[in-house]
Enzyme design. Structure first.
Site, mmCIF file in Angstrom:
data_model
loop_
_atom_site.group_PDB
_atom_site.id
_atom_site.type_symbol
_atom_site.label_atom_id
_atom_site.label_comp_id
_atom_site.label_asym_id
_atom_site.label_seq_id
_atom_site.Cartn_x
_atom_site.Cartn_y
_atom_site.Cartn_z
ATOM 1 N N HIS A 1 0.840 -1.211 0.000
ATOM 2 C CA HIS A 1 0.000 0.000 0.000
ATOM 3 C C HIS A 1 0.869 1.253 0.000
ATOM 4 C CE1 HIS A 1 -2.996 -2.689 2.349
ATOM 5 N NE2 HIS A 1 -3.536 -2.503 1.166
ATOM 6 N N LYS B 1 -17.637 -6.133 9.016
ATOM 7 C CA LYS B 1 -16.319 -6.756 9.043
ATOM 8 C C LYS B 1 -15.558 -6.255 10.264
ATOM 9 C CE LYS B 1 -12.768 -7.539 5.504
ATOM 10 N NZ LYS B 1 -12.229 -7.014 4.245
ATOM 11 N N ARG C 1 -1.989 -6.142 -8.290
ATOM 12 C CA ARG C 1 -0.851 -6.971 -7.862
ATOM 13 C C ARG C 1 -0.522 -8.052 -8.872
ATOM 14 N NH1 ARG C 1 -3.259 -8.661 -2.335
ATOM 15 N NH2 ARG C 1 -5.036 -8.530 -3.745
ATOM 16 N N SER D 1 -3.238 -7.885 3.387
ATOM 17 C CA SER D 1 -3.381 -7.628 4.824
ATOM 18 C C SER D 1 -3.743 -8.907 5.573
ATOM 19 C CB SER D 1 -4.438 -6.544 5.057
ATOM 20 O OG SER D 1 -4.044 -5.351 4.422
HETATM 21 N N1 COA Z 1 -0.051 -4.176 -1.751
HETATM 22 C C1 COA Z 1 -0.354 -5.054 -0.822
HETATM 23 N N2 COA Z 1 -1.612 -5.488 -0.573
HETATM 24 C C2 COA Z 1 -2.569 -4.989 -1.325
HETATM 25 C C3 COA Z 1 -2.331 -4.061 -2.346
HETATM 26 C C4 COA Z 1 -0.991 -3.643 -2.545
HETATM 27 N N3 COA Z 1 -0.663 -2.766 -3.478
HETATM 28 N N4 COA Z 1 -3.485 -3.765 -2.948
HETATM 29 C C5 COA Z 1 -4.422 -4.481 -2.324
HETATM 30 N N5 COA Z 1 -3.867 -5.219 -1.348
HETATM 31 C C6 COA Z 1 -4.545 -6.160 -0.462
HETATM 32 C C7 COA Z 1 -5.389 -5.490 0.580
HETATM 33 O O1 COA Z 1 -4.670 -5.350 1.785
HETATM 34 C C8 COA Z 1 -6.532 -6.453 0.747
HETATM 35 O O2 COA Z 1 -6.150 -7.474 1.622
HETATM 36 P P1 COA Z 1 -7.263 -8.215 2.530
HETATM 37 O O3 COA Z 1 -8.386 -8.634 1.606
HETATM 38 O O4 COA Z 1 -6.504 -9.345 3.065
HETATM 39 O O5 COA Z 1 -7.694 -7.199 3.554
HETATM 40 C C9 COA Z 1 -6.667 -7.131 -0.617
HETATM 41 O O6 COA Z 1 -5.434 -6.896 -1.261
HETATM 42 C C10 COA Z 1 -7.760 -6.564 -1.458
HETATM 43 O O7 COA Z 1 -7.555 -5.155 -1.583
HETATM 44 P P2 COA Z 1 -8.750 -4.203 -1.982
HETATM 45 O O8 COA Z 1 -9.437 -4.751 -3.172
HETATM 46 O O9 COA Z 1 -8.221 -2.802 -2.028
HETATM 47 O O10 COA Z 1 -9.744 -4.446 -0.790
HETATM 48 P P3 COA Z 1 -9.966 -3.601 0.453
HETATM 49 O O11 COA Z 1 -10.811 -4.392 1.391
HETATM 50 O O12 COA Z 1 -8.684 -3.079 1.008
HETATM 51 O O13 COA Z 1 -10.798 -2.345 -0.120
HETATM 52 C C11 COA Z 1 -12.734 -1.272 -1.080
HETATM 53 C C12 COA Z 1 -11.896 -2.527 -0.985
HETATM 54 C C13 COA Z 1 -12.986 -0.722 0.300
HETATM 55 C C14 COA Z 1 -11.991 -0.206 -1.849
HETATM 56 C C15 COA Z 1 -14.047 -1.628 -1.786
HETATM 57 O O14 COA Z 1 -14.594 -2.748 -1.150
HETATM 58 C C16 COA Z 1 -15.040 -0.498 -1.735
HETATM 59 O O15 COA Z 1 -15.014 0.346 -2.596
HETATM 60 N N6 COA Z 1 -15.918 -0.491 -0.706
HETATM 61 C C17 COA Z 1 -16.948 0.539 -0.560
HETATM 62 C C18 COA Z 1 -18.288 0.008 -1.060
HETATM 63 C C19 COA Z 1 -18.416 0.184 -2.559
HETATM 64 O O16 COA Z 1 -18.270 1.273 -3.095
HETATM 65 N N7 COA Z 1 -18.729 -0.920 -3.247
HETATM 66 C C20 COA Z 1 -18.921 -0.933 -4.666
HETATM 67 C C21 COA Z 1 -17.615 -1.027 -5.407
HETATM 68 S S1 COA Z 1 -17.831 -0.886 -7.142
#
Ligand code: COA
Length: 161
Positions: free
Chosen positions: A18, A42, A91, A130
């Site tokens: 991140h 969550k 990724r 994460s």
């Molecule tokens: N390096 C390391 N880890 C990374 C990364 C990077 N560059 N990019 C992503 N990850 C990891 C994250 O830590 C996360 O790990 P986890 O699932 O073990 O917690 C995983 O990859 C997925 O990342 P991401 O897709 O960014 O998920 P998130 O839970 O961190 O965030 C939101 C997702 C919050 C952005 C998305 O769910 C959202 O927009 N929520 C709001 C509701 C909404 O608008 N929904 C409609 C979407 S169209």
């Protein structure tokens, strides 16, 4: 006009992957808001306020980064705050399908022409998530090379509580 971008996620906890995306995106825009998406269904290792505090500490060397949180749709938060770009990290190939789906859905929901910008993750961080960090740390493995030093310290403290 200030060119503002958003990088959203759960950040439970923030990782080196991140932080690499944050450092690169911050160079591309006047300001970058890193926002924690609050998901009431969550429960994380860290509370939302703890995640925000850790994010502030590990990004304090980047002057144009702000940390915030939001509930509900990311697109609503984008529209209300006038972000011109929505940053996502890619990724590996298996991230692509989900990112494409989200980008296409958000494209319908964004009202001001906001663009999703996908940044390729540094290969050395491409396997990090994460959840994996939490699993390894909770079973006694070292994550010191995978998360910023302050996050590693906070993970150790949290797991010893
Ligand atoms: N390096 C390391 N880890 C990374 C990364 C990077 N560059 N990019 C992503 N990850 C990891 C994250 O830590 C996360 O790990 P986890 O699932 O073990 O917690 C995983 O990859 C997925 O990342 P991401 O897709 O960014 O998920 P998130 O839970 O961190 O965030 C939101 C997702 C919050 C952005 C998305 O769910 C959202 O927009 N929520 C709001 C509701 C909404 O608008 N929904 C409609 C979407 S169209």
């Amino acid at each position: 006009m200030e060119r503002k971008a958003l990088y959203a996620g759960s950040f439970d906890p923030v990782t080196n992957g991140h932080l690499n995306i944050i450092e690169r995106a911050a160079k591309m825009f006047d300001s970058l808001t890193v926002a924690i998406a609050v998901n009431p269904n969550k429960t994380g290792l860290f509370s939302v306020d703890e995640r925000a505090e850790i994010l502030r500490e590990v990004t304090k060397h980047i002057p144009n980064v702000k940390v915030d949180k939001f509930s509900g749709l990311a697109a609503d938060y984008v529209n209300e705050n006038g972000f011109i770009a929505y940053i996502r990290g890619l990724r590996a190939v298996n991230d692509f399908e989900n990112e494409l789906q989200m980008a296409q859905m958000n494209d319908i929901l964004f009202t001001g022409g906001t663009q999703t910008v996908l940044l390729m993750t540094d290969p050395k961080n491409s396997f990090i998530s994460s959840s994996l960090i939490k699993e390894v740390a909770s079973l006694g493995g070292s994550v010191d090379d995978l998360v910023p030093p302050y996050a590693a310290k906070r993970i150790k403290e949290k797991l010893s509580e």
